[in-house]
Design a protein around this motif. Structure first.
Motif, PDB file in Angstrom:
ATOM      1  N   VAL A 111      -3.506  -1.388   0.576  1.00  0.00           N
ATOM      2  CA  VAL A 111      -3.729  -0.358  -0.432  1.00  0.00           C
ATOM      3  C   VAL A 111      -2.591   0.650  -0.359  1.00  0.00           C
ATOM      4  O   VAL A 111      -2.287   1.182   0.716  1.00  0.00           O
ATOM      5  N   PHE A 112      -1.959   0.899  -1.507  1.00  0.00           N
ATOM      6  CA  PHE A 112      -0.851   1.840  -1.595  1.00  0.00           C
ATOM      7  C   PHE A 112      -1.347   3.162  -2.156  1.00  0.00           C
ATOM      8  O   PHE A 112      -2.018   3.184  -3.194  1.00  0.00           O
ATOM      9  N   THR A 113      -1.023   4.226  -1.459  1.00  0.00           N
ATOM     10  CA  THR A 113      -1.439   5.558  -1.888  1.00  0.00           C
ATOM     11  C   THR A 113      -0.227   6.468  -2.002  1.00  0.00           C
ATOM     12  O   THR A 113       0.830   6.207  -1.417  1.00  0.00           O
ATOM     13  N   VAL A 114      -0.407   7.546  -2.749  1.00  0.00           N
ATOM     14  CA  VAL A 114       0.597   8.597  -2.871  1.00  0.00           C
ATOM     15  C   VAL A 114      -0.123   9.921  -2.680  1.00  0.00           C
ATOM     16  O   VAL A 114      -1.206  10.116  -3.234  1.00  0.00           O
ATOM     17  N   ASN A 115       0.462  10.801  -1.875  1.00  0.00           N
ATOM     18  CA  ASN A 115      -0.139  12.117  -1.725  1.00  0.00           C
ATOM     19  C   ASN A 115       0.946  13.182  -1.662  1.00  0.00           C
ATOM     20  O   ASN A 115       2.084  12.911  -1.298  1.00  0.00           O
ATOM     21  N   SER A 116       0.573  14.363  -2.066  1.00  0.00           N
ATOM     22  CA  SER A 116       1.458  15.521  -2.025  1.00  0.00           C
ATOM     23  C   SER A 116       1.246  16.220  -0.689  1.00  0.00           C
ATOM     24  O   SER A 116       0.281  16.954  -0.516  1.00  0.00           O
ATOM     25  N   ALA A 154      -3.316  13.705  -4.900  1.00  0.00           N
ATOM     26  CA  ALA A 154      -3.127  12.357  -4.379  1.00  0.00           C
ATOM     27  C   ALA A 154      -3.575  11.330  -5.405  1.00  0.00           C
ATOM     28  O   ALA A 154      -4.261  11.661  -6.379  1.00  0.00           O
ATOM     29  N   GLN A 155      -3.181  10.093  -5.161  1.00  0.00           N
ATOM     30  CA  GLN A 155      -3.615   9.007  -6.020  1.00  0.00           C
ATOM     31  C   GLN A 155      -3.630   7.708  -5.236  1.00  0.00           C
ATOM     32  O   GLN A 155      -2.716   7.433  -4.452  1.00  0.00           O
ATOM     33  N   ILE A 156      -4.696   6.940  -5.428  1.00  0.00           N
ATOM     34  CA  ILE A 156      -4.727   5.573  -4.925  1.00  0.00           C
ATOM     35  C   ILE A 156      -4.042   4.762  -6.010  1.00  0.00           C
ATOM     36  O   ILE A 156      -4.555   4.629  -7.120  1.00  0.00           O
ATOM     37  N   MET A 157      -2.836   4.283  -5.723  1.00  0.00           N
ATOM     38  CA  MET A 157      -1.988   3.680  -6.749  1.00  0.00           C
ATOM     39  C   MET A 157      -2.376   2.240  -7.073  1.00  0.00           C
ATOM     40  O   MET A 157      -2.597   1.898  -8.222  1.00  0.00           O
ATOM     41  N   ALA A 158      -2.373   1.394  -6.045  1.00  0.00           N
ATOM     42  CA  ALA A 158      -2.529  -0.040  -6.297  1.00  0.00           C
ATOM     43  C   ALA A 158      -2.981  -0.750  -5.028  1.00  0.00           C
ATOM     44  O   ALA A 158      -2.841  -0.215  -3.927  1.00  0.00           O
ATOM     45  N   VAL A 160      -2.689  -4.703  -3.152  1.00  0.00           N
ATOM     46  CA  VAL A 160      -2.179  -6.074  -3.123  1.00  0.00           C
ATOM     47  C   VAL A 160      -3.173  -6.818  -2.259  1.00  0.00           C
ATOM     48  O   VAL A 160      -3.438  -6.427  -1.124  1.00  0.00           O
ATOM     49  N   GLN A 161      -3.776  -7.861  -2.833  1.00  0.00           N
ATOM     50  CA  GLN A 161      -4.839  -8.553  -2.107  1.00  0.00           C
ATOM     51  C   GLN A 161      -4.692 -10.060  -2.199  1.00  0.00           C
ATOM     52  O   GLN A 161      -4.121 -10.582  -3.142  1.00  0.00           O
ATOM     53  N   ARG A 162      -5.205 -10.707  -1.167  1.00  0.00           N
ATOM     54  CA  ARG A 162      -5.187 -12.172  -1.161  1.00  0.00           C
ATOM     55  C   ARG A 162      -6.266 -12.666  -2.117  1.00  0.00           C
ATOM     56  O   ARG A 162      -7.394 -12.192  -2.086  1.00  0.00           O
ATOM     57  N   ALA A 163      -5.901 -13.617  -2.952  1.00  0.00           N
ATOM     58  CA  ALA A 163      -6.846 -14.244  -3.872  1.00  0.00           C
ATOM     59  C   ALA A 163      -6.663 -15.751  -3.715  1.00  0.00           C
ATOM     60  O   ALA A 163      -5.698 -16.308  -4.217  1.00  0.00           O
ATOM     61  N   GLY A 164      -7.557 -16.354  -2.981  1.00  0.00           N
ATOM     62  CA  GLY A 164      -7.361 -17.756  -2.639  1.00  0.00           C
ATOM     63  C   GLY A 164      -6.203 -17.841  -1.661  1.00  0.00           C
ATOM     64  O   GLY A 164      -6.165 -17.129  -0.680  1.00  0.00           O
ATOM     65  N   GLY A 165      -5.207 -18.635  -1.969  1.00  0.00           N
ATOM     66  CA  GLY A 165      -4.042 -18.742  -1.100  1.00  0.00           C
ATOM     67  C   GLY A 165      -2.881 -17.881  -1.556  1.00  0.00           C
ATOM     68  O   GLY A 165      -1.826 -17.900  -0.945  1.00  0.00           O
ATOM     69  N   ALA A 166      -3.056 -17.131  -2.638  1.00  0.00           N
ATOM     70  CA  ALA A 166      -1.954 -16.345  -3.188  1.00  0.00           C
ATOM     71  C   ALA A 166      -2.291 -14.855  -3.137  1.00  0.00           C
ATOM     72  O   ALA A 166      -3.395 -14.460  -2.774  1.00  0.00           O
ATOM     73  N   TRP A 167      -1.329 -14.046  -3.537  1.00  0.00           N
ATOM     74  CA  TRP A 167      -1.508 -12.596  -3.579  1.00  0.00           C
ATOM     75  C   TRP A 167      -1.565 -12.135  -5.026  1.00  0.00           C
ATOM     76  O   TRP A 167      -0.952 -12.743  -5.906  1.00  0.00           O
ATOM     77  N   GLN A 168      -2.293 -11.056  -5.280  1.00  0.00           N
ATOM     78  CA  GLN A 168      -2.283 -10.438  -6.598  1.00  0.00           C
ATOM     79  C   GLN A 168      -2.258  -8.927  -6.427  1.00  0.00           C
ATOM     80  O   GLN A 168      -2.660  -8.397  -5.398  1.00  0.00           O
ATOM     81  N   MET A 169      -1.761  -8.248  -7.459  1.00  0.00           N
ATOM     82  CA  MET A 169      -1.691  -6.797  -7.442  1.00  0.00           C
ATOM     83  C   MET A 169      -2.661  -6.259  -8.467  1.00  0.00           C
ATOM     84  O   MET A 169      -2.788  -6.798  -9.562  1.00  0.00           O
ATOM     85  N   LYS A 170      -3.324  -5.164  -8.124  1.00  0.00           N
ATOM     86  CA  LYS A 170      -4.225  -4.496  -9.050  1.00  0.00           C
ATOM     87  C   LYS A 170      -3.841  -3.021  -9.109  1.00  0.00           C
ATOM     88  O   LYS A 170      -3.744  -2.353  -8.074  1.00  0.00           O
ATOM     89  N   ALA A 171      -3.596  -2.513 -10.313  1.00  0.00           N
ATOM     90  CA  ALA A 171      -3.326  -1.087 -10.493  1.00  0.00           C
ATOM     91  C   ALA A 171      -4.653  -0.351 -10.397  1.00  0.00           C
ATOM     92  O   ALA A 171      -5.605  -0.691 -11.088  1.00  0.00           O
ATOM     93  N   VAL A 172      -4.724   0.638  -9.538  1.00  0.00           N
ATOM     94  CA  VAL A 172      -5.963   1.405  -9.364  1.00  0.00           C
ATOM     95  C   VAL A 172      -5.861   2.720 -10.138  1.00  0.00           C
ATOM     96  O   VAL A 172      -6.697   3.025 -10.975  1.00  0.00           O
ATOM     97  N   GLY A 173      -4.870   3.525  -9.831  1.00  0.00           N
ATOM     98  CA  GLY A 173      -4.652   4.777 -10.550  1.00  0.00           C
ATOM     99  C   GLY A 173      -5.784   5.774 -10.438  1.00  0.00           C
ATOM    100  O   GLY A 173      -6.087   6.481 -11.382  1.00  0.00           O
ATOM    101  N   GLU A 174      -6.382   5.858  -9.266  1.00  0.00           N
ATOM    102  CA  GLU A 174      -7.522   6.762  -9.058  1.00  0.00           C
ATOM    103  C   GLU A 174      -7.054   8.083  -8.471  1.00  0.00           C
ATOM    104  O   GLU A 174      -6.541   8.134  -7.359  1.00  0.00           O
ATOM    105  N   PRO A 175      -7.232   9.190  -9.206  1.00  0.00           N
ATOM    106  CA  PRO A 175      -6.830  10.486  -8.657  1.00  0.00           C
ATOM    107  C   PRO A 175      -7.776  10.936  -7.548  1.00  0.00           C
ATOM    108  O   PRO A 175      -8.943  10.568  -7.534  1.00  0.00           O
TER     109      PRO A 175
END
Length: 192
Positions: A111-116, A154-158, A160-175
């Motif tokens: 999980v990628f986050t950004v904070n001030s 702050a924001q929870i940005m995105a 990256v998670q395993r889905a089966g044998g591959a990876w996928q990215m999901k944009a969260v954008g939660e303040p």
């Protein structure tokens, strides 16, 4: 081709030729918004921080941020702390590199986050973005833009998670509000 992601959107991290991505960079860029004052416009330095929290079965196991630049297993690496921003729509002010092939099998989400860190709100930031780049060739795969400012730090940005044998990215954008990734943990849990 870049995908401009919207909140909640997920994309597969598979190459156009069907192969899997092996290394990605999550980049963060921002600029301080000019403020109007008695003596004209001026900007104030803003210290945004990118963090990556590694999870195994919804439990945090490691974190990469400005005080811990490399994950314990070496698969995730922060390139260093930028205290003022400035890249905005251009390059990355901070970046986190992920060697997807080296991420241990028990890690199922990052999980990628950004904070001030200095506590300014996103209303004081402009041209802020989070982007995912194929580190092997420099191609931007996806971009999530922080829009609308807001009175949060702050924001929870995105994810990256395993889905089966591959990876996928999901944009969260939660303040959220918080100066560090630790402050954001209660806000992260619902997105796992």
């Amino acid at each position: 081709m870049t995908v401009n992601m919207s909140k909640g959107q997920a994309i597969s991290l598979e190459k156009a030729d069907g192969g899997a991505l092996t290394a990605v960079r999550m980049g963060l860029g921002w600029q301080a918004a000019p403020r109007r004052g008695l003596f004209g416009s001026r900007t104030r330095e803003i210290d945004l921080d990118a963090s990556a929290v590694l999870f195994a079965d919804k439990q945090p196991t490691d974190v990469v941020f400005f005080r811990h630049l490399v994950s314990d297993d070496g698969s995730v690496r922060h390139t260093g702390d930028n205290l003022v921003g400035g890249a905005g729509q251009g390059g990355d002010d901070e970046a986190i590199l992920v060697d997807l092939q080296r991420v241990p099998v028990h890690i199922d989400q990052i999980v990628f986050t950004v904070n001030s860190f200095t506590g300014q709100t996103f209303a004081e930031v402009q041209n802020a973005f989070c982007r995912l780049v194929d580190e092997t060739n420099g191609q931007e795969l996806a971009r999530y833009t922080l829009t609308g400012g807001g009175q949060y730090t702050a924001q929870i940005m995105a994810t990256v998670q395993r889905a089966g044998g591959a990876w996928q990215m999901k944009a969260v954008g939660e303040p959220a509000n918080g100066r560090t990734f630790q402050d954001l943990m209660p806000h992260i849990v619902p997105h796992l």
